[in-house]
Structure formats: structure tokens, C-alpha cells
Design a protein around this motif. Structure first.
Motif, PDB file in Angstrom:
ATOM      1  N   THR A 108      -8.423  21.372 -20.315  1.00 49.92           N
ATOM      2  CA  THR A 108      -7.116  22.011 -20.199  1.00 49.92           C
ATOM      3  C   THR A 108      -5.988  21.014 -20.440  1.00 49.92           C
ATOM      4  OG1 THR A 108      -8.005  23.595 -18.607  1.00 49.92           O
ATOM      5  CG2 THR A 108      -5.619  23.342 -18.662  1.00 49.92           C
ATOM      6  N   THR A 109      -6.127  19.825 -19.893  1.00 49.79           N
ATOM      7  CA  THR A 109      -5.103  18.791 -20.098  1.00 49.79           C
ATOM      8  C   THR A 109      -4.965  18.447 -21.573  1.00 49.79           C
ATOM      9  OG1 THR A 109      -5.587  17.868 -17.908  1.00 49.79           O
ATOM     10  CG2 THR A 109      -4.403  16.462 -19.462  1.00 49.79           C
ATOM     11  N   LEU A 110      -6.068  18.341 -22.272  1.00 52.07           N
ATOM     12  CA  LEU A 110      -6.018  17.991 -23.700  1.00 52.07           C
ATOM     13  C   LEU A 110      -5.381  19.083 -24.545  1.00 52.07           C
ATOM     14  CD1 LEU A 110      -9.491  16.245 -24.167  1.00 52.07           C
ATOM     15  CD2 LEU A 110      -7.220  15.178 -24.087  1.00 52.07           C
ATOM     16  N   VAL A 136     -12.345  24.175 -30.063  1.00 49.43           N
ATOM     17  CA  VAL A 136     -13.255  23.181 -29.492  1.00 49.43           C
ATOM     18  C   VAL A 136     -12.975  22.980 -28.001  1.00 49.43           C
ATOM     19  CG1 VAL A 136     -13.884  20.734 -29.485  1.00 49.43           C
ATOM     20  CG2 VAL A 136     -13.722  21.973 -31.646  1.00 49.43           C
ATOM     21  N   LEU A 137     -11.700  22.831 -27.650  1.00 45.22           N
ATOM     22  CA  LEU A 137     -11.349  22.626 -26.244  1.00 45.22           C
ATOM     23  C   LEU A 137     -11.569  23.896 -25.430  1.00 45.22           C
ATOM     24  CD1 LEU A 137      -8.152  20.405 -26.544  1.00 45.22           C
ATOM     25  CD2 LEU A 137     -10.468  19.719 -25.906  1.00 45.22           C
ATOM     26  N   ARG A 138     -11.350  25.027 -26.060  1.00 47.57           N
ATOM     27  CA  ARG A 138     -11.609  26.297 -25.373  1.00 47.57           C
ATOM     28  C   ARG A 138     -13.108  26.455 -25.084  1.00 47.57           C
ATOM     29  NH1 ARG A 138      -9.831  29.781 -21.768  1.00 47.57           N
ATOM     30  NH2 ARG A 138     -10.370  31.925 -22.257  1.00 47.57           N
ATOM     31  N   ARG A 141       3.771  22.711 -22.974  1.00 54.38           N
ATOM     32  CA  ARG A 141       2.717  21.715 -22.748  1.00 54.38           C
ATOM     33  C   ARG A 141       2.644  21.255 -21.287  1.00 54.38           C
ATOM     34  NH1 ARG A 141       1.049  19.705 -27.693  1.00 54.38           N
ATOM     35  NH2 ARG A 141       2.417  20.144 -29.465  1.00 54.38           N
ATOM     36  N   LEU A 142       3.759  21.275 -20.590  1.00 58.43           N
ATOM     37  CA  LEU A 142       3.826  20.716 -19.242  1.00 58.43           C
ATOM     38  C   LEU A 142       2.849  21.383 -18.266  1.00 58.43           C
ATOM     39  CD1 LEU A 142       7.696  20.179 -18.903  1.00 58.43           C
ATOM     40  CD2 LEU A 142       5.939  18.549 -19.639  1.00 58.43           C
ATOM     41  N   LEU A 195      -4.312  18.050 -14.716  1.00 53.61           N
ATOM     42  CA  LEU A 195      -4.925  16.780 -14.338  1.00 53.61           C
ATOM     43  C   LEU A 195      -4.644  16.452 -12.875  1.00 53.61           C
ATOM     44  CD1 LEU A 195      -6.647  14.670 -15.802  1.00 53.61           C
ATOM     45  CD2 LEU A 195      -4.555  13.344 -16.192  1.00 53.61           C
ATOM     46  N   LEU A 196      -3.442  16.763 -12.402  1.00 56.49           N
ATOM     47  CA  LEU A 196      -3.094  16.538 -10.997  1.00 56.49           C
ATOM     48  C   LEU A 196      -3.916  17.452 -10.082  1.00 56.49           C
ATOM     49  CD1 LEU A 196      -1.350  15.273  -8.787  1.00 56.49           C
ATOM     50  CD2 LEU A 196       0.399  17.014  -9.277  1.00 56.49           C
ATOM     51  N   LEU A 197      -4.041  18.719 -10.454  1.00 59.06           N
ATOM     52  CA  LEU A 197      -4.836  19.656  -9.660  1.00 59.06           C
ATOM     53  C   LEU A 197      -6.294  19.222  -9.594  1.00 59.06           C
ATOM     54  CD1 LEU A 197      -3.401  23.070 -10.913  1.00 59.06           C
ATOM     55  CD2 LEU A 197      -2.878  21.882  -8.779  1.00 59.06           C
ATOM     56  N   LEU A 198      -6.783  18.672 -10.694  1.00 63.11           N
ATOM     57  CA  LEU A 198      -8.150  18.179 -10.738  1.00 63.11           C
ATOM     58  C   LEU A 198      -8.351  17.057  -9.719  1.00 63.11           C
ATOM     59  CD1 LEU A 198     -10.908  18.216 -12.210  1.00 63.11           C
ATOM     60  CD2 LEU A 198      -9.960  16.558 -13.823  1.00 63.11           C
TER      61      LEU A 198
END
Length: 459
Positions: free
Chosen positions: A103-105, A125-127, A193-194, A200-203
Motif C-alpha cells: 500500500t505504501t508503494l 503488481v502492487l495490487r 498519495r499521502l 507505513l505508520l499504521l503498520l
């Protein structure tokens, strides 16, 4: 403090810790997916596909939405197998990392104007990576929380994962809406994008909460057994076909039906009802939060009246509500629209979600549980969840009306109702609080067609 009180408190603490960790993992998973659903509707149709036709762009965006669901069964099979073989906790750590990083990428991908056809390819690819990770995350969450809970409170604690799903989706929509308000026109170039970068923070928060969760006693017993199947899913497919079909069918209301008011409705509210994008997102967030608030209540109710019975009530209401819901939405009154969607979510989807959280783990013995739950949820999800917004968009284009979509919802709810009805051959509400029954492969009712056992009477 006597020994029994200490044991009770220790069990409750363990159950709360496991349920909280599961709920936060589900929150991260569905923050990612809720965010993607909103972005697919409002941003990706233009940014990644380079088309001037709004219908083509929306179909392409929903197609990439579907790709994530097509990947989920493969993730469910791989990680479900690992969850049954090496443990619930380590697999949930891996799947969570795969989702969060993917998700971040997405938040740093270039658009079609910059790299042409490479833009949608990278998105796909990311999906796919998102889908692989998500394919076993929720299954692991409900298995972990169910196995960690006291028998009489299993439905309540397992339902926390479902609440995390909708809080995560609502959070994704709310962050999306907040960034839209803050960045204005820049939202469509870089502001979108934000919310993806925030994943990443939630992760990191989720990893911190999960660090103290213990492996379940059910898995430890399986680990010590020499009789556990080497390939759990293969064993299920060979000996328990009807059990799997019932589990698959019961999930249709959550993998198909719910994605009309949860995802597709955003495009209907903005393109046909005329709500501004920010208001439509706010409506959707209110609906999701209402479902999350009532989830633990219905989980606890399932502990008292029976999960199968509660599930039947939810599917029955799901058959009755779609036509009134769309008629109310077409009043163009925002309070009426919110009420129509909240009633749909609370009266049907939330009831079914809360019941299913413990219902599905109770369908399978410990050695097969992670694989069985993941396969049942993610196979139906691949067939329906990712494709339902796509199908609904096409149906509306052809009919220029919502009635075929309402019919589709009725069909989904009917399939689930019939499946839950036939679950009487595999589980009993009267024995759902028995810890020994929950842990035994032979305790729940089986038929000769499911492996040669003699059918037992069902309460």
C-alpha cells in the motif's frame, strides 16, 4: 485471590490481547482496501489509465480493484497452509507486512502521463501483492481471536476483527476525505498519495501491539499431534467438500452483497445522485462506523442466541432491504441516504459479519481451521468481492437503473441464507460454547458424503 479467579482473569486478558491484535491487523488490511476502493473511484480512473472516457476509466479502475481479490485465494491457500503448519502468529506478521508495504508503494507510483502503460502495470503488481497478504490476514485474525477466547464469549471476542475491518475502511475514507479538503486541487496530482504513505505508520503500530500475543493452545495441541494432515487444505478438499461449500456459500452476502453499499455506492452517489465527492465519502464513512459500533453487540448476541440463528436473521433481512434502500437513496436527501445505508449495514451486513467471525472457525477442526476459513472466505471473495463493483457498473450502464443491482443483492443474500440453513449438518448452536466440541474434528455433525462418518442428530 483464589486460583480460579486468577485463571479467569488470565484467560480474559489473553482473549482481549489476541482480539485487540487481530482487530488492529484487520484495521490495517481494510484501511488499505478501503483506501484503494475510494481512490479507484475518484483518482485512478484518470491518473493511471490515460483515457478520456469516464466509463472506460472507471471500469479499468474497478478491474484493478478486482485483481487484488483474484490474488486473495492464492494468498489464503499459501498462508493458510503455513498458519496450520507453523502457527497463527508468525503468518499474521508476514501477511501484515506484505499488505502495508504494498500500500505504501502505491503512494509513490508514477502516473500514465509519466510512464505510459507501465503505470497501470505497476499498479496491478502492487495490487496483487496486497491481495496475497490480505488473503490470509482476516482468516488468521478470527482464528486467533476465536481460539484465544473463553467458549462462552467466543462470538464477542471474534467480532472485534470485523469491527477492525470497518474502522479501517472508515479511517481510509476519512483520511482520504481530510487530505482532499486540505490539498484542494492538488489532491488530484499529489495529495492523494499521502493516505497511502500513512499505511507505513499504521503498520508499525500494528506490529507493536502484536508483539505480546501468544500462540493459541489449539495450535500447540495440533503441533504436538502426529496425526495432523501434512497438507490441510488438500485433506479438506478430499474429505469435507460439503462443509467447504456451506462455508463458501455463507460468505456470499459478505463477499458480494456488502460491496454494493460499501464500494460501488460511491460512484452511484457522485455520478447519479449528485453528491459531491467529499460528502459521498463522509456518508460512506458514517455507514462503516455504524457497522463497527454494533459489531461487538451482535457478536455477544450470537453467544446468547446462537451464531447460526443470528446469521439466518441477517441474511433474511438482506433479502428484504435492497429495493427499499435504493428507493430511499433516490430521494436525494442526505439524511435519508445515510439512514438507508446504515439500516442495510447494521440490519444485515453487520449481523452476518458478527455471526460469521466465530461461525466459520467453528466449522473446522484446529488442524484444518486456518486453511478452511481462508479458503472459504477468499475463494468467494475472488469470485464476487472484487468483481461486484465491476458488474454493478456494467448493469447500471445497460439498464440505466438500479433495479438489476438490487436483484443481484437479493440473489446473493438468498444464496447465503440457504447455505447457513444447511450448516445444521455440520455445527449446532446448542453446542457452540463447548470447548471440547470446538476443538474436535468429530464433534460437529458430519455426513457420510463428507468422509464416511455416520450422521448425528442436530440440535
Amino acid at each position: 485471590m483464589d486460583t480460579s479467579t486468577h485463571v479467569t482473569r488470565s484467560a480474559t486478558t489473553r482473549a482481549r490481547r489476541a482480539s485487540m491484535a487481530s482487530a488492529v491487523g484487520s484495521l490495517v488490511e481494510w484501511y488499505d482496501f478501503g483506501l484503494y476502493g475510494a481512490a479507484a473511484t475518484l483518482i485512478f480512473k484518470d491518473y493511471f489509465f490515460g483515457t478520456d472516457d469516464p466509463f472506460v476509466g472507471l471500469m479499468a479502475a474497478f478491474a484493478t480493484f478486482a485483481v487484488g481479490y483474484l490474488a486473495r485465494p492464492f494468498g489464503g491457500m499459501v498462508f493458510g497452509h503455513l498458519g496450520d503448519r507453523i502457527g497463527r502468529k508468525p503468518v499474521m506478521v508476514v501477511t501484515l507486512a506484505l499488505m502495508g508495504v504494498s500500500t505504501t508503494l502505491i503512494g509513490v507510483l508514477p502516473g500514465h502521463d509519466s510512464v505510459g502503460v507501465l503505470a497501470p502495470l505497476l499498479l496491478v503488481v502492487l495490487r496483487l501483492a496486497q491481495g496475497l497478504g490480505a488473503g490470509a490476514e482476516y482468516a488468521g485474525a478470527v482464528v486467533l481471536s476465536s481460539e484465544s477466547a473463553p467458549p462462552a464469549r467466543r462470538g464477542f471476542y471474534a467480532s472485534w476483527s470485523g469491527a477492525g475491518v470497518w474502522i479501517g475502511s472508515a479511517l481510509g475514507l476519512s483520511v482520504f476525505q481530510g487530505v482532499l479538503a486540505l490539498t484542494g486541487d492538488s489532491f488530484y496530482t499529489w495529495g492523494w498519495r499521502l493516505p497511502f504513505l500513512l499505511s507505513l505508520l499504521l503498520l508499525a503500530v500494528s506490529f507493536y501491539i502484536r508483539r505480546k500475543v501468544a500462540e493459541t493452545d489449539s495450535f500447540e495441541s495440533v503441533k504436538e499431534s502426529e496425526d495432523a494432515p501434512k497438507v490441510p487444505l488438500a485433506h479438506l478438499l478430499r474429505t469435507q467438500k460439503r462443509r467447504l461449500l456451506v462455508a463458501l456459500g455463507s460468505n456470499v452476502i459478505l463477499s458480494g452483497y456488502s460491496y454494493i453499499p460499501q464500494v460501488w455506492i460511491l460512484s452511484y452517489l457522485t455520478d447519479n445522485v449528485g453528491l459531491a465527492a467529499g460528502l459521498a465519502l463522509a456518508v460512506n464513512a458514517v455507514v462503516l462506523v455504524s457497522g463497527a459500533v454494533f459489531m461487538p453487540f451482535f457478536g455477544a448476541l450470537g453467544d446468547r442466541v446462537g451464531r447460526r440463528r443470528l446469521f439466518l436473521y441477517g441474511t433474511a433481512f438482506g433479502i428484504l432491504w435492497p429495493f427499499p434502500m435504493f428507493a430511499l437513496i433516490d430521494t436525494h436527501s442526505t439524511p435519508v441516504i445515510i439512514a438507508a445505508l446504515v439500516v442495510c449495514f447494521v440490519g444485515s451486513v453487520t449481523v452476518c459479519y458478527a455471526a460469521q467471525a466465530a461461525f466459520l472457525p467453528e466449522m473446522f477442526p484446529p488442524a484444518l481451521r486456518y486453511s478452511g476459513v481462508a479458503f472459504a472466505r477468499e475463494t468467494s471473495g475472488a469470485l464476487l468481492a472484487g468483481t461486484t463493483p465491476l458488474v454493478a457498473t456494467a448493469l447500471y450502464k445497460v439498464a440505466d437503473s438500479w433495479w438489476p443491482i438490487a436483484v443481484c443483492m437479493v440473489v446473493y443474500a438468498t444464496i447465503a441464507l440457504v447455505s447457513v440453513h444447511y450448516s445444521k449438518y455440520f455445527r449446532s448452536d446448542a453446542r457452540q460454547s463447548s470447548d471440547s466440541d470446538f476443538a474436535s474434528e468429530d464433534a460437529w455433525v458430519s455426513t457420510p458424503a463428507d468422509g464416511g462418518r455416520t450422521a448425528k442428530a442436530v440440535v
